[in-house]
Write an enzyme that holds these catalytic residues in place. Sequence first.
Site, PDB file in Angstrom:
ATOM      1  CG  MET A  36      44.507  33.667  38.385  1.00 26.53           C
ATOM      2  SD  MET A  36      44.652  32.008  39.081  1.00 26.53           S
ATOM      3  CE  MET A  36      44.038  32.281  40.731  1.00 26.53           C
ATOM      4  CG  LEU A  39      39.516  41.616  36.099  1.00 28.76           C
ATOM      5  CD1 LEU A  39      39.660  42.367  34.778  1.00 28.76           C
ATOM      6  CD2 LEU A  39      40.853  41.006  36.511  1.00 28.76           C
ATOM      7  CG  HIS A  40      39.997  43.409  42.983  1.00 30.99           C
ATOM      8  ND1 HIS A  40      41.234  44.013  42.971  1.00 30.99           N
ATOM      9  CD2 HIS A  40      40.222  42.115  43.348  1.00 30.99           C
ATOM     10  CE1 HIS A  40      42.158  43.137  43.350  1.00 30.99           C
ATOM     11  NE2 HIS A  40      41.572  41.968  43.567  1.00 30.99           N
ATOM     12  N   GLY A  42      42.208  46.683  42.420  1.00 31.58           N
ATOM     13  CA  GLY A  42      43.626  46.306  42.479  1.00 31.58           C
ATOM     14  C   GLY A  42      44.142  45.950  41.092  1.00 31.58           C
ATOM     15  CG  HIS A  43      42.724  42.444  39.137  1.00 34.65           C
ATOM     16  ND1 HIS A  43      41.678  42.089  39.962  1.00 34.65           N
ATOM     17  CD2 HIS A  43      43.585  41.393  39.161  1.00 34.65           C
ATOM     18  CE1 HIS A  43      41.893  40.881  40.458  1.00 34.65           C
ATOM     19  NE2 HIS A  43      43.047  40.433  39.988  1.00 34.65           N
ATOM     20  NE  ARG A 217      41.633  32.175  47.129  1.00 37.11           N
ATOM     21  CZ  ARG A 217      42.778  32.147  46.441  1.00 37.11           C
ATOM     22  NH1 ARG A 217      43.580  33.201  46.451  1.00 37.11           N
ATOM     23  NH2 ARG A 217      43.133  31.076  45.744  1.00 37.11           N
TER      24      ARG A 217
END
Lengths: 312, 312
Positions: A36, A39-40, A42-43, A217
């Site tokens: 969604m 991005l960080h 993790g993505h 978030r």
Amino acid sequence: MAAPREPEVIRDKAAMRAWSRRRHAEGKAVAVVPTMGYLHQGHLSLVSAAAASADPVAIVVTIYVNPSQFAPTEDLATYPSDFAGDLRKLASTGVVDAVFSPPDLYDRGTGRRAAASGGGAISCLEEEAGDGHETWVRVEHLEKGLCGASRPVFFRGVATIVSKLFNIIEPDIAVFGKKDYQQWRIICRMVRDLDFSIEIIGSEIVREADGLALSSRNVHLSSEEREKALSISRSLVDARTAALKGNTDCKQIKNKIVQTLTETGGQVDYVEIVEQDSLVPVENIDGPVVICVAAWFGKVRLIDNIEINTRF
Amino acid sequence: MAAPREPEVIRDKAAMRAWSRRRHAEGKAVAVVPTMGYLHQGHLSLVSAAAASADPVAIVVTIYVNPSQFAPTEDLATYPSDFAGDLRKLASTGVVDAVFSPPDLYDRGTGRRAAASGGGAISCLEEEAGDGHETWVRVEHLEKGLCGASRPVFFRGVATIVSKLFNIIEPDIAVFGKKDYQQWRIICRMVRDLDFSIEIIGSEIVREADGLALSSRNVHLSSEEREKALSISRSLVDARTAALKGNTDCKQIKNKIVQTLTETGGQVDYVEIVEQDSLVPVENIDGPVVICVAAWFGKVRLIDNIEINTRF
């Protein structure tokens, strides 16, 4: 790390499918990483998993804030976004071939529903019959517990949008993060039950050095809330350590986690210990389980989990 | 008519998908005709529609009595079958390339549910969580009225099995009969909403010379019941004729049909006049509608319908 490379940005369903079919015709596997946006790392770890999944592989990252998985009371309107930043991050990986970022993927119909839904949340359960979107994929047991209990339309929206993305992109491989553990299990079950010809890769949680699980978030947390929220990962690690030492009574383990979270100012949505495949709660840990937590810190709802893979 | 030709019989999902991908690699379109077997001229007309749908085209007919669309109270156990006869009929067309007839397409899981479901009806709504099939595709408004009112799991089962067949066969074209009008509309909506890349062809009802719509279930009618059941098609034609003459009040039209069916010994399940796309009932005919009937003659539930395409 590969050299930076701009991914092709695709906005249109038909263009996306044609792109993917060209990659297949070239003999490449197609791997998709649904996101969604905002991005960080993790993505980006999902992108790495996609890059390692096949050779040669063409990688598509989808960036689409799916309105149907948000209830009208939830944070669709404030969900963070930064498309230019996302593109830069994806370009920096050097392995992403395309970004699929459509304006809207739902047919809103022509009637009153269309006028009412606009670009916002879409949920037909309470709406009238007509010509708008009304087909939903549900994984009826797995969707009920954990996050499904407090977010009633969430997994219906997730399973449906993932089905749509699968049908548009026709990938061979799809990568999901195990941070959204229930989502990952639901997608695996859906793929099996509906006979999608797609390999699902579950990718491990990426954490900050201090243990906080990465989440789009997190940006909404104040520094004080962020500090308090560390109690989530800390209490999960403590619970796992205790279980491996023989404290396998789930009621005790859950009470301890709830206590820790509450003491640090969190408001607990749930703490559950469930079988890894069925997500059925267990009373005592005697096989592979996952401990799942959802808690509010300030106005931010965070989730996290930890697997225990030992057979006792 | 082409010369007779034996279709290849495929029992296995993976073999079916591989077969279909080979046809695609040869540059052929793949058209599928989903059936539950016990084939009649109505089914063969679907095959003809498939043959005319693309060139070159490879045609797959599926023969699978889908347990999930039968409620436990319904006629799964007595649904007629004649696989050898079906194969002969399909061979006689000379255009069918493959028959997909798998033993079972649902994962029954390993727990209590598996033992309970056996090879019979499968419906997870009332069952416990576990590792069995639990993913369902629902077209939430279209599935509710008409046949959905008296057959609560029917269209959930249909949409789900068709999704599975689409994912296994990966067809370009799929042909459905308009005799199952609601089913056809549900599949069209599902394909649009879930972005299946498949063209759906709706094929006209095939009738006996005296008007009776062909159905695999007709074999269960006694000759007396069959004679009485002619009142279905007769009353539909009469209603259409009356509407075209200006009698467009739906209450009057429906009452007349109910009266005719009841007088000839039928037990009416429903008589409805609905919009063709949304299946929403109308009070007065002023645009394209379809009149749909379901009625029991003896122990046999028959359905039929007639479109009125005029704009008034």
